[in-house]
Motif scaffolding. Structure first.
Motif, PDB file in Angstrom:
ATOM      1  N   GLY A   1      -1.081   9.382 -11.429  1.00 46.27           N
ATOM      2  CA  GLY A   1      -1.182   8.076 -10.775  1.00 46.27           C
ATOM      3  C   GLY A   1      -1.198   8.206  -9.261  1.00 46.27           C
TER       4      GLY A   1
ATOM      5  N   GLN B   1      -9.175   1.702 -13.493  1.00 44.94           N
ATOM      6  CA  GLN B   1      -8.752   1.775 -12.080  1.00 44.94           C
ATOM      7  C   GLN B   1      -9.951   1.650 -11.148  1.00 44.94           C
ATOM      8  OE1 GLN B   1      -6.292   5.204 -11.312  1.00 44.94           O
ATOM      9  NE2 GLN B   1      -4.536   4.309 -12.354  1.00 44.94           N
TER      10      GLN B   1
ATOM     11  N   THR C   1       2.137   1.685 -16.707  1.00 43.89           N
ATOM     12  CA  THR C   1       2.319   2.787 -15.754  1.00 43.89           C
ATOM     13  C   THR C   1       1.090   2.955 -14.864  1.00 43.89           C
ATOM     14  OG1 THR C   1       3.727   3.915 -17.337  1.00 43.89           O
ATOM     15  CG2 THR C   1       2.848   5.255 -15.560  1.00 43.89           C
ATOM     16  N   TYR C   2      -0.089   2.980 -15.479  1.00 41.34           N
ATOM     17  CA  TYR C   2      -1.296   3.314 -14.712  1.00 41.34           C
ATOM     18  C   TYR C   2      -2.064   2.100 -14.197  1.00 41.34           C
ATOM     19  CZ  TYR C   2      -0.229   7.955 -16.270  1.00 41.34           C
ATOM     20  OH  TYR C   2       0.423   9.142 -16.486  1.00 41.34           O
TER      21      TYR C   2
ATOM     22  N   LEU D   1      -5.002  -4.139  -9.329  1.00 41.96           N
ATOM     23  CA  LEU D   1      -4.368  -2.905  -9.785  1.00 41.96           C
ATOM     24  C   LEU D   1      -2.900  -2.910  -9.345  1.00 41.96           C
ATOM     25  CD1 LEU D   1      -5.101  -0.269 -11.230  1.00 41.96           C
ATOM     26  CD2 LEU D   1      -5.622   0.727  -9.014  1.00 41.96           C
ATOM     27  N   ASN D   2      -2.049  -2.299 -10.167  1.00 40.66           N
ATOM     28  CA  ASN D   2      -0.607  -2.256  -9.904  1.00 40.66           C
ATOM     29  C   ASN D   2       0.020  -3.643  -9.905  1.00 40.66           C
ATOM     30  OD1 ASN D   2      -0.945   0.520  -9.576  1.00 40.66           O
ATOM     31  ND2 ASN D   2      -1.281   0.321  -7.382  1.00 40.66           N
TER      32      ASN D   2
ATOM     33  N   ASN E   1      -8.474   6.875  -4.588  1.00 43.33           N
ATOM     34  CA  ASN E   1      -9.304   5.664  -4.537  1.00 43.33           C
ATOM     35  C   ASN E   1      -8.888   4.697  -3.424  1.00 43.33           C
ATOM     36  OD1 ASN E   1      -7.103   4.164  -5.527  1.00 43.33           O
ATOM     37  ND2 ASN E   1      -7.758   4.349  -7.651  1.00 43.33           N
TER      38      ASN E   1
ATOM     39  N   GLN F   1      -6.184   3.098  -3.008  1.00 44.32           N
ATOM     40  CA  GLN F   1      -5.251   2.037  -3.389  1.00 44.32           C
ATOM     41  C   GLN F   1      -3.905   2.237  -2.691  1.00 44.32           C
ATOM     42  OE1 GLN F   1      -6.323  -0.411  -5.265  1.00 44.32           O
ATOM     43  NE2 GLN F   1      -4.401  -1.554  -5.387  1.00 44.32           N
TER      44      GLN F   1
ATOM     45  N   GLY G   1       1.418  -0.171 -12.223  1.00 44.18           N
ATOM     46  CA  GLY G   1       2.175   0.462 -11.140  1.00 44.18           C
ATOM     47  C   GLY G   1       3.624   0.771 -11.507  1.00 44.18           C
ATOM     48  N   GLY G   2       3.982   0.592 -12.753  1.00 47.03           N
ATOM     49  CA  GLY G   2       5.344   0.939 -13.188  1.00 47.03           C
ATOM     50  C   GLY G   2       6.432   0.043 -12.630  1.00 47.03           C
TER      51      GLY G   2
ATOM     52  N   LYS H   1       0.826  -1.215   0.000  1.00 43.51           N
ATOM     53  CA  LYS H   1       0.000   0.000   0.000  1.00 43.51           C
ATOM     54  C   LYS H   1       0.863   1.270   0.000  1.00 43.51           C
ATOM     55  CE  LYS H   1      -4.109  -1.788   0.185  1.00 43.51           C
ATOM     56  NZ  LYS H   1      -5.073  -1.498  -0.883  1.00 43.51           N
TER      57      LYS H   1
ATOM     58  N   TYR I   1      -7.590   4.769 -17.347  1.00 47.70           N
ATOM     59  CA  TYR I   1      -7.904   5.351 -16.033  1.00 47.70           C
ATOM     60  C   TYR I   1      -9.234   4.794 -15.500  1.00 47.70           C
ATOM     61  CZ  TYR I   1      -4.463   8.751 -14.547  1.00 47.70           C
ATOM     62  OH  TYR I   1      -3.338   9.333 -14.032  1.00 47.70           O
TER      63      TYR I   1
ATOM     64  N   ALA J   1       3.920  -0.676  -3.700  1.00 46.62           N
ATOM     65  CA  ALA J   1       2.899  -1.060  -4.685  1.00 46.62           C
ATOM     66  C   ALA J   1       3.304  -0.645  -6.085  1.00 46.62           C
ATOM     67  CB  ALA J   1       1.572  -0.399  -4.337  1.00 46.62           C
ATOM     68  N   GLY J   2       3.976   0.467  -6.208  1.00 45.31           N
ATOM     69  CA  GLY J   2       4.345   0.927  -7.545  1.00 45.31           C
ATOM     70  C   GLY J   2       4.944   2.314  -7.523  1.00 45.31           C
ATOM     71  N   PHE J   3       5.192   2.793  -8.726  1.00 43.46           N
ATOM     72  CA  PHE J   3       5.855   4.085  -8.928  1.00 43.46           C
ATOM     73  C   PHE J   3       4.948   4.929  -9.815  1.00 43.46           C
ATOM     74  CE2 PHE J   3       8.770   0.807  -7.964  1.00 43.46           C
ATOM     75  CZ  PHE J   3       9.724   1.390  -7.145  1.00 43.46           C
ATOM     76  N   PHE J   4       4.588   6.099  -9.356  1.00 44.49           N
ATOM     77  CA  PHE J   4       3.511   6.825 -10.011  1.00 44.49           C
ATOM     78  C   PHE J   4       3.902   8.254 -10.352  1.00 44.49           C
ATOM     79  CE2 PHE J   4       2.041   3.636  -7.066  1.00 44.49           C
ATOM     80  CZ  PHE J   4       1.206   2.869  -7.867  1.00 44.49           C
TER      81      PHE J   4
ATOM     82  N   ASP K   1       7.267   8.946  -8.709  1.00 41.95           N
ATOM     83  CA  ASP K   1       8.367   8.401  -9.513  1.00 41.95           C
ATOM     84  C   ASP K   1       9.435   9.439  -9.849  1.00 41.95           C
ATOM     85  OD1 ASP K   1       9.937   6.800 -11.007  1.00 41.95           O
ATOM     86  OD2 ASP K   1       8.494   6.404 -12.598  1.00 41.95           O
TER      87      ASP K   1
ATOM     88  N   LYS L   1      13.591   0.171  -8.750  1.00 44.06           N
ATOM     89  CA  LYS L   1      12.264  -0.080  -9.333  1.00 44.06           C
ATOM     90  C   LYS L   1      12.181  -1.503  -9.869  1.00 44.06           C
ATOM     91  CE  LYS L   1      10.482   3.228 -11.946  1.00 44.06           C
ATOM     92  NZ  LYS L   1      10.435   4.349 -12.917  1.00 44.06           N
TER      93      LYS L   1
ATOM     94  N   SER M   1      -9.250  -1.511  -8.634  1.00 45.37           N
ATOM     95  CA  SER M   1      -8.621  -1.167  -7.345  1.00 45.37           C
ATOM     96  C   SER M   1      -9.154  -2.071  -6.230  1.00 45.37           C
ATOM     97  CB  SER M   1      -8.861   0.301  -7.006  1.00 45.37           C
ATOM     98  OG  SER M   1     -10.215   0.512  -6.713  1.00 45.37           O
ATOM     99  N   ASP M   2      -8.432  -2.081  -5.124  1.00 46.35           N
ATOM    100  CA  ASP M   2      -8.829  -2.966  -4.007  1.00 46.35           C
ATOM    101  C   ASP M   2     -10.248  -2.688  -3.541  1.00 46.35           C
ATOM    102  OD1 ASP M   2      -6.353  -3.949  -4.292  1.00 46.35           O
ATOM    103  OD2 ASP M   2      -5.563  -3.272  -2.359  1.00 46.35           O
ATOM    104  N   ASN M   3     -10.630  -1.400  -3.612  1.00 41.97           N
ATOM    105  CA  ASN M   3     -11.999  -1.043  -3.210  1.00 41.97           C
ATOM    106  C   ASN M   3     -12.897  -0.846  -4.431  1.00 41.97           C
ATOM    107  OD1 ASN M   3     -10.940  -0.800  -0.574  1.00 41.97           O
ATOM    108  ND2 ASN M   3     -10.248   1.274  -1.039  1.00 41.97           N
TER     109      ASN M   3
END
Lengths: 385, 280
Positions: A237, B123, B226-227, B147-148, A244, A246, B230-231, A184, B120, A230-233, A189, A382, B127-129
């Motif tokens: 993002g 998402q 990327t979106y 997601l990600n 949301n 996430q 999660g890159g 989470k 987008y 979780a990631g790179f935004f 990025d 990354k 997403s988790d929710n």
């Protein structure tokens, strides 16, 4: 460079403008106002175009509409994301492409050394209204020659979802490693703020000036964080991830994103942790070869005036702190709630106290390693290697 | 074609040739040339150095990104082909001509909206929710991370290429001689046998070309990983962005781009051979 390093390490010992400079500012203000008036009066024909290279938001109507109406001009932006992107755009464009360049403060010396900036006259700008800490900002001056005027700043700390993370936990970077938030944690990025924050967590008081061992330790500490991530935004993002739910924690950002989200009702906040925070700083310069020097100067005067500073503090794209003390006073009168939310209050604890206590360090480029060394590690990180 | 005919027609050939020269060959040549340039003070400097090639090709991060991108693109090609095929079969064999034309027109509709916007909007589902996990909750299934993840990237790739692949497959399958399918059925071949022994072999070119399109689109896509992904880990397109951020290393980014182009050329050659190669 040494001079810059010195000022970077002792940002609070800077002297106020020398007496002569202050006098010059005082005497120049009426002159500059006259110049502005004549500019406005002269601008009755075809609207002029003022080009600006900036982060998104700086040339949107909430900021520039008033200026455009006053000077019968159109502010034409070219938006970028990140200092490296900005440098690329400047270096690949002919001189005079951008009348104004808004850059993160750490990039000003590079722009100056590469010859991309016009020298400014200190007397043209209201430095005597600025807090003393920001009057001779590191890297903006080359000796007594001015190349950039600070417009706004903000802090980078722990950004968190207030429903999921208690503030007490967010008060330390340690929260990124908390198993409760595995998967989470997000990264904005860009290597610079992220590695700077983890460097602070690793105990480096000057997070960007690391010797070989300290840099190796930073890499080791960062690698331990990778399983949590979780990631790179990018901006979009990060924005949607926090909105949301996430992402519950984001490393590398601050109120410039969470403040915008909070305005729309999202349950997010940013705090400067006990290990310290970073300061980002945005400054305006006049691009080399501009054909609109007078208009560019007028824009800097406009946005650094108390009135312009309030607009800048409340910018719709992302809010920020402002260096102009009179701007603080005006904000307290016009929007006390926002002044309190951002900690720009003249009575009680304010963000200036955080700076003066040494809790905040200016974000800067790596001092003893190259940008590539840091960025290459960021790529490796990354990759999860 | 006689030399006279050629002489008469060359003005017609000129525009596409000039187009290819201006918008493909010259930029490609420039890309190749700058891969040997260097960077000084954030500026490109003409040079003749192999440092960029050496640096990129000796990095484990590059090869990890390469492998990751290849696997994801292959996955996208397989998943998209499988998802498109039933729809393409229905459109090619079971619906009237008019309905097919209408359906093909609707397949173009997704391209009216920005791919970024479509990604987008995913998402909200992944997403988790999000919507999918909310439905899982109703069914008593624990939420799944989508997601990600690579799964997220794959959803993005399929979103990008599904309409195009369905279009290509439908056009190809519609060309199959119906009498051959009828002959198989007259010879008592069941639906499955007809599918595998008649339809798929005859429709192979469109299936392979459709899969190739999906592979190409996914291999170079930046938006989905990327979106929705999660890159992390980075794909080659992510690596290009990182490289240009790192002190404006456009020459190194050019190396990555050239490797991507070479990979796609090689993959295309293999795919074309597979699609149109004769059986021995």
């Amino acid at each position: 460079m040494k001079d810059e390093e010195k000022t970077l390490q002792s940002p609070f010992r800077r002297r106020f403008l020398q007496g002569g400079g202050a006098l010059a500012v005082g005497s120049a203000l009426p002159l500059s106002m006259m110049s502005s008036t004549s500019l406005a009066q002269a601008a009755t024909g075809q609207p002029r175009t003022l080009t600006i290279l900036a982060w998104y938001g700086h040339a949107e109507p909430d900021i520039v509409a008033e200026f455009e109406a006053k000077y019968n001009c159109k502010v034409k932006p070219k938006y970028y994301t990140g200092g490296d992107n900005m440098l690329a755009l400047v270096s690949q464009s002919p001189a005079g492409t951008y009348d104004l360049i808004l850059s993160d403060a750490e990039y000003v010396p590079q722009l100056r050394k590469a010859g991309y900036l016009e020298r400014l006259e200190a007397k043209d700008y209201a430095f005597d209204d600025y807090f003393p800490e920001f009057q001779r900002f590191p890297g903006h001056w080359d000796g007594n020659d001015l190349y950039a005027v600070m417009v706004r700043f903000g802090f980078l700390g722990v950004a968190y979802n207030t429903d999921a993370v208690p503030e007490s936990k967010a008060r330390s970077y340690k929260v990124y490693w908390d198993s409760a938030y595995k998967g989470k944690v997000g990264h904005f990025d860009w290597y610079l703020p992220n590695m700077g924050q983890v460097s602070l967590y690793a105990g480096n008081k000057v997070p960007y000036k690391l010797d070989r061992d300290q840099f190796a330790k930073l890499k080791t500490v960062m690698k331990t964080l990778r399983p949590q991530v979780a990631g790179f935004f990018d901006y979009g993002g990060t924005f949607s991830g926090l909105k949301n739910g996430q992402l519950q924690l984001v490393c590398g950002i601050g109120d410039w994103i969470t403040g915008t989200l909070a305005r729309s009702g999202a349950k997010v906040n940013s705090v400067v942790p006990d290990e310290g925070g970073l300061q980002w700083t945005e400054s305006l310069s006049i691009g080399k070869g501009t054909r609109n020097r007078d208009l560019a100067k007028a824009f800097i005067q406009y946005i650094t005036s108390a009135h312009g500073q309030v607009k800048s503090a409340k910018m719709l794209a992302y809010p920020a702190l402002i260096p102009n003390r009179k701007g603080w006073e005006l904000l307290a009168q016009s929007d006390p709630t926002e002044a309190r939310r951002q900690g720009m209050v003249l009575q009680g604890h304010s963000v200036m106290d955080d700076i003066r206590s040494g809790k905040i360090t200016f974000r800067q480029l790596p001092v003893q390693q190259s940008i590539e060394d840091w960025n290459d590690f960021w790529s490796e990180y990354k990759e999860g290697a | 074609m006689s030399s006279n005919t050629l002489r008469r027609r060359w003005p017609l050939l000129l525009p596409p040739l000039l187009w290819q020269l201006a918008f493909f060959l010259l930029p490609l040549l420039f890309l190749f040339v700058i891969s040997f340039w260097s960077i000084s003070n954030f500026r490109l400097q003409p040079d003749l150095t192999l440092k960029n090639w050496d640096f990129m090709l000796s990095r484990s991060a590059f090869w990890s990104a390469y492998g990751h991108t290849w696997v994801l693109a292959l996955g996208a090609a397989i998943v998209t082909t499988c998802c498109s095929f039933p729809a393409a079969c229905s459109l090619a064999f079971t619906v009237p001509e008019r309905t097919r034309k209408l359906a093909l027109m609707f397949l173009v509709v997704p391209f009216f909206t920005s791919y970024l916007v479509r990604v987008y909007s995913w998402q909200a589902f992944l997403s988790d929710n999000g919507i999918v996990n909310a439905l899982f909750g109703v069914l008593g299934i624990d939420p799944l991370p989508m997601l990600n993840t690579n799964f997220g990237s794959l959803v993005g790739y399929v979103t990008l290429s599904l309409p195009l692949v369905t279009l290509v497959q439908t056009m190809g399958l519609a060309q199959i001689d119906r009498s051959l399918i009828e002959a198989a059925q007259n010879l008592r071949a069941g639906p499955v046998r007809t599918l595998f022994n008649v339809i798929i072999p005859l429709g192979k070119p469109s299936l392979v070309v459709g899969a190739l399109f999906a592979f190409i689109l996914a291999f170079g896509d930046f938006v989905a990983p990327t979106y929705l992904g999660g890159g992390a880990p980075p794909t080659l397109s992510n690596l290009i962005i990182d490289t240009t951020k790192s002190g404006q290393q456009w020459p190194r980014a050019a190396v990555v781009a050239i490797v991507m182009i070479l990979t796609l050329v090689a993959t295309s050659l293999v795919a074309v051979r597979l699609a149109y190669g004769r059986r021995k």
